[in-house]
Design a protein around this motif. Structure first.
Motif, PDB file in Angstrom:
ATOM      1  N   GLU A 183     -25.645 -12.598 -17.450  1.00  0.00           N
ATOM      2  CA  GLU A 183     -25.101 -13.839 -16.893  1.00  0.00           C
ATOM      3  C   GLU A 183     -23.656 -13.676 -16.423  1.00  0.00           C
ATOM      4  OE1 GLU A 183     -26.549 -17.152 -17.006  1.00  0.00           O
ATOM      5  OE2 GLU A 183     -28.477 -16.255 -17.558  1.00  0.00           O
ATOM      6  N   ARG A 184     -23.054 -12.509 -16.721  1.00  0.00           N
ATOM      7  CA  ARG A 184     -21.614 -12.323 -16.501  1.00  0.00           C
ATOM      8  C   ARG A 184     -20.867 -13.504 -17.117  1.00  0.00           C
ATOM      9  NH1 ARG A 184     -20.666  -8.122 -13.081  1.00  0.00           N
ATOM     10  NH2 ARG A 184     -18.551  -8.790 -12.578  1.00  0.00           N
ATOM     11  N   GLY A 185     -21.155 -13.702 -18.399  1.00  0.00           N
ATOM     12  CA  GLY A 185     -20.711 -14.903 -19.100  1.00  0.00           C
ATOM     13  C   GLY A 185     -19.392 -14.731 -19.826  1.00  0.00           C
ATOM     14  N   GLN A 186     -19.161 -15.654 -20.772  1.00  0.00           N
ATOM     15  CA  GLN A 186     -17.907 -15.683 -21.508  1.00  0.00           C
ATOM     16  C   GLN A 186     -18.169 -15.789 -23.014  1.00  0.00           C
ATOM     17  OE1 GLN A 186     -14.381 -17.774 -20.013  1.00  0.00           O
ATOM     18  NE2 GLN A 186     -15.703 -18.770 -18.519  1.00  0.00           N
ATOM     19  N   VAL A 187     -17.247 -15.206 -23.767  1.00  0.00           N
ATOM     20  CA  VAL A 187     -17.215 -15.371 -25.219  1.00  0.00           C
ATOM     21  C   VAL A 187     -15.869 -16.001 -25.558  1.00  0.00           C
ATOM     22  CG1 VAL A 187     -17.354 -14.246 -27.473  1.00  0.00           C
ATOM     23  CG2 VAL A 187     -18.634 -13.302 -25.523  1.00  0.00           C
ATOM     24  N   ILE A 188     -15.906 -17.132 -26.240  1.00  0.00           N
ATOM     25  CA  ILE A 188     -14.685 -17.822 -26.650  1.00  0.00           C
ATOM     26  C   ILE A 188     -14.648 -17.863 -28.174  1.00  0.00           C
ATOM     27  CG2 ILE A 188     -13.321 -19.936 -26.549  1.00  0.00           C
ATOM     28  CD1 ILE A 188     -13.610 -18.641 -23.828  1.00  0.00           C
ATOM     29  N   PHE A 189     -13.542 -17.385 -28.739  1.00  0.00           N
ATOM     30  CA  PHE A 189     -13.341 -17.432 -30.183  1.00  0.00           C
ATOM     31  C   PHE A 189     -12.365 -18.562 -30.513  1.00  0.00           C
ATOM     32  CE2 PHE A 189     -14.400 -13.027 -29.207  1.00  0.00           C
ATOM     33  CZ  PHE A 189     -15.362 -12.732 -30.161  1.00  0.00           C
ATOM     34  N   VAL A 190     -12.798 -19.491 -31.355  1.00  0.00           N
ATOM     35  CA  VAL A 190     -11.897 -20.525 -31.851  1.00  0.00           C
ATOM     36  C   VAL A 190     -11.185 -19.938 -33.063  1.00  0.00           C
ATOM     37  CG1 VAL A 190     -11.668 -22.862 -32.742  1.00  0.00           C
ATOM     38  CG2 VAL A 190     -13.382 -22.363 -30.979  1.00  0.00           C
ATOM     39  N   ASN A 191      -9.947 -19.565 -32.865  1.00  0.00           N
ATOM     40  CA  ASN A 191      -9.150 -18.919 -33.889  1.00  0.00           C
ATOM     41  C   ASN A 191      -8.314 -19.980 -34.603  1.00  0.00           C
ATOM     42  OD1 ASN A 191      -7.029 -17.044 -35.139  1.00  0.00           O
ATOM     43  ND2 ASN A 191      -8.302 -15.533 -34.076  1.00  0.00           N
ATOM     44  N   SER A 192      -7.040 -19.742 -34.823  1.00  0.00           N
ATOM     45  CA  SER A 192      -6.189 -20.654 -35.576  1.00  0.00           C
ATOM     46  C   SER A 192      -4.750 -20.209 -35.397  1.00  0.00           C
ATOM     47  CB  SER A 192      -6.568 -20.611 -37.062  1.00  0.00           C
ATOM     48  OG  SER A 192      -5.581 -21.213 -37.875  1.00  0.00           O
ATOM     49  N   GLY A 193      -3.824 -21.123 -35.635  1.00  0.00           N
ATOM     50  CA  GLY A 193      -2.431 -20.720 -35.699  1.00  0.00           C
ATOM     51  C   GLY A 193      -2.209 -19.668 -36.773  1.00  0.00           C
ATOM     52  N   ALA A 194      -3.079 -19.665 -37.804  1.00  0.00           N
ATOM     53  CA  ALA A 194      -2.997 -18.664 -38.864  1.00  0.00           C
ATOM     54  C   ALA A 194      -3.444 -17.293 -38.387  1.00  0.00           C
ATOM     55  CB  ALA A 194      -3.835 -19.091 -40.062  1.00  0.00           C
ATOM     56  N   GLY A 195      -4.027 -17.228 -37.198  1.00  0.00           N
ATOM     57  CA  GLY A 195      -4.350 -15.943 -36.604  1.00  0.00           C
ATOM     58  C   GLY A 195      -3.179 -15.318 -35.882  1.00  0.00           C
ATOM     59  N   LEU A 196      -2.058 -16.027 -35.860  1.00  0.00           N
ATOM     60  CA  LEU A 196      -0.830 -15.527 -35.231  1.00  0.00           C
ATOM     61  C   LEU A 196       0.278 -15.311 -36.248  1.00  0.00           C
ATOM     62  CD1 LEU A 196      -0.830 -17.930 -32.146  1.00  0.00           C
ATOM     63  CD2 LEU A 196      -1.472 -15.512 -32.146  1.00  0.00           C
ATOM     64  N   VAL A 197       0.340 -16.178 -37.258  1.00  0.00           N
ATOM     65  CA  VAL A 197       1.373 -16.089 -38.295  1.00  0.00           C
ATOM     66  C   VAL A 197       0.718 -16.436 -39.636  1.00  0.00           C
ATOM     67  CG1 VAL A 197       3.568 -16.965 -39.154  1.00  0.00           C
ATOM     68  CG2 VAL A 197       3.199 -16.767 -36.691  1.00  0.00           C
ATOM     69  N   ALA A 198       0.933 -15.591 -40.640  1.00  0.00           N
ATOM     70  CA  ALA A 198       0.351 -15.826 -41.963  1.00  0.00           C
ATOM     71  C   ALA A 198       1.414 -16.364 -42.915  1.00  0.00           C
ATOM     72  CB  ALA A 198      -0.235 -14.540 -42.525  1.00  0.00           C
ATOM     73  N   GLY A 199       1.092 -17.469 -43.575  1.00  0.00           N
ATOM     74  CA  GLY A 199       2.005 -18.051 -44.550  1.00  0.00           C
ATOM     75  C   GLY A 199       1.527 -17.818 -45.966  1.00  0.00           C
ATOM     76  N   ALA A 200       2.376 -18.142 -46.922  1.00  0.00           N
ATOM     77  CA  ALA A 200       2.020 -18.011 -48.334  1.00  0.00           C
ATOM     78  C   ALA A 200       0.789 -18.851 -48.645  1.00  0.00           C
ATOM     79  CB  ALA A 200       3.188 -18.449 -49.206  1.00  0.00           C
ATOM     80  N   GLY A 201      -0.135 -18.273 -49.368  1.00  0.00           N
ATOM     81  CA  GLY A 201      -1.358 -18.968 -49.742  1.00  0.00           C
ATOM     82  C   GLY A 201      -2.469 -18.859 -48.712  1.00  0.00           C
ATOM     83  N   TRP A 202      -2.184 -18.259 -47.573  1.00  0.00           N
ATOM     84  CA  TRP A 202      -3.149 -18.200 -46.470  1.00  0.00           C
ATOM     85  C   TRP A 202      -3.653 -16.785 -46.211  1.00  0.00           C
ATOM     86  CZ3 TRP A 202      -4.840 -22.353 -43.405  1.00  0.00           C
ATOM     87  CH2 TRP A 202      -4.259 -23.592 -43.697  1.00  0.00           C
ATOM     88  N   ALA A 203      -3.444 -15.849 -47.107  1.00  0.00           N
ATOM     89  CA  ALA A 203      -3.704 -14.440 -46.816  1.00  0.00           C
ATOM     90  C   ALA A 203      -5.142 -14.173 -46.389  1.00  0.00           C
ATOM     91  CB  ALA A 203      -3.336 -13.572 -48.021  1.00  0.00           C
ATOM     92  N   SER A 204      -6.127 -14.627 -47.158  1.00  0.00           N
ATOM     93  CA  SER A 204      -7.516 -14.287 -46.849  1.00  0.00           C
ATOM     94  C   SER A 204      -7.954 -14.919 -45.531  1.00  0.00           C
ATOM     95  CB  SER A 204      -8.446 -14.709 -47.990  1.00  0.00           C
ATOM     96  OG  SER A 204      -8.392 -16.106 -48.222  1.00  0.00           O
ATOM     97  N   TYR A 205      -7.596 -16.179 -45.329  1.00  0.00           N
ATOM     98  CA  TYR A 205      -7.971 -16.857 -44.083  1.00  0.00           C
ATOM     99  C   TYR A 205      -7.263 -16.215 -42.895  1.00  0.00           C
ATOM    100  CZ  TYR A 205      -8.598 -20.637 -40.676  1.00  0.00           C
ATOM    101  OH  TYR A 205      -8.902 -21.368 -39.550  1.00  0.00           O
ATOM    102  N   ALA A 206      -5.952 -15.996 -43.018  1.00  0.00           N
ATOM    103  CA  ALA A 206      -5.195 -15.403 -41.919  1.00  0.00           C
ATOM    104  C   ALA A 206      -5.693 -14.000 -41.612  1.00  0.00           C
ATOM    105  CB  ALA A 206      -3.708 -15.383 -42.254  1.00  0.00           C
TER     106      ALA A 206
END
Length: 233
Positions: free
Chosen positions: A124-147
């Motif tokens: 289809e010459r299609g697209q893949v879109i990933f819904v990420n998070s602000g935590a995928g750019l910067v990791a804060g305390a308590g967010w290690a596993s998710y980030a």
């Protein structure tokens, strides 16, 4: 329902039953044939009935079941990886079980589902879109596993884009900041704070950003889109 003969794009959305997923489904329904994935249940069934969409029941912690589930799909033009989970906790406290489940759902499942659907996406010459998070750019305390899972998802998107360019498959990532969803309500409970949805981005606003990415003309791709909360009167 989706058809092998339809000229409309066929878009598969994971985590479609609530939050961003259901808003995206309603946004795309006028112009896309939809395959809505979730764990089943009344909410997914009702949404599929409302939008004349095809349900796809997937347990994202069981990637060994994906191949059989997606085999009957005639066409897939786009995949939006929207499903995810979060468990907050310090590195000193979180067990390997939380880490394993978080990475399995947020990273391994999208990778495996994408792998299985690539032949259809290439056709289809299609697209893949990933819904990420602000935590995928910067990791804060308590967010290690998710980030960590979201940083890995970003790496998956970047590598996939480079690999699939020759096949005409476009890959994008959207990074929403805090959004007014049930997941955010759970996060605020884990943080010990109040949940005030008016302080966060509306799911429909994130859905509009994803729809805009999917609507990009074939000679362009929106690779990374960050959606942050605006100012309200």
């Amino acid at each position: 329902m989706t058809s092998a003969h339809s000229s409309r794009p066929v878009t598969l959305i994971t985590g479609a039953a609530g939050g961003i997923g259901s808003e995206l489904a309603r946004t795309l329904a006028p112009t896309h044939d939809l395959i809505l994935s979730g764990r089943g249940g009344a909410a997914l069934a009702a949404l599929c009935a409302e939008l004349s969409a095809t349900p796809l029941e997937l347990d994202l912690l069981r990637p060994d079941t994906f191949a059989q589930a997606v085999a009957p799909l005639a066409r897939v033009s786009n995949v939006v990886h929207n499903a995810g989970m979060v468990e907050l906790g310090a590195v000193a406290e979180q067990t390997h079980e939380v880490w394993t489940r978080t990475l399995a759902l947020n990273t391994v499942a999208p990778a495996e589902l994408t792998r299985l659907l690539l032949p259809k996406l290439r056709a289809e010459r299609g697209q893949v879109i990933f819904v990420n998070s602000g935590a995928g750019l910067v990791a804060g305390a308590g967010w290690a596993s998710y980030a960590a899972s979201k940083f890995a998802l970003r790496a998956l998107a970047d590598a996939l884009r480079a690999e699939e360019a020759q096949h005409g498959v476009r890959v994008g990532t959207v990074y929403p900041s805090r959004t007014a969803t049930a997941m955010q309500q759970k996060v605020r409970a884990q943080e010990g704070g109040e949940y005030s949805p008016e302080h966060y981005i509306e799911p429909s606003s994130v859905a509009a950003a994803v729809a805009f990415m999917l609507a990009a003309p074939p000679d362009a791709q929106l690779t990374d889109v960050t959606v942050r909360a605006g100012y309200r009167a």
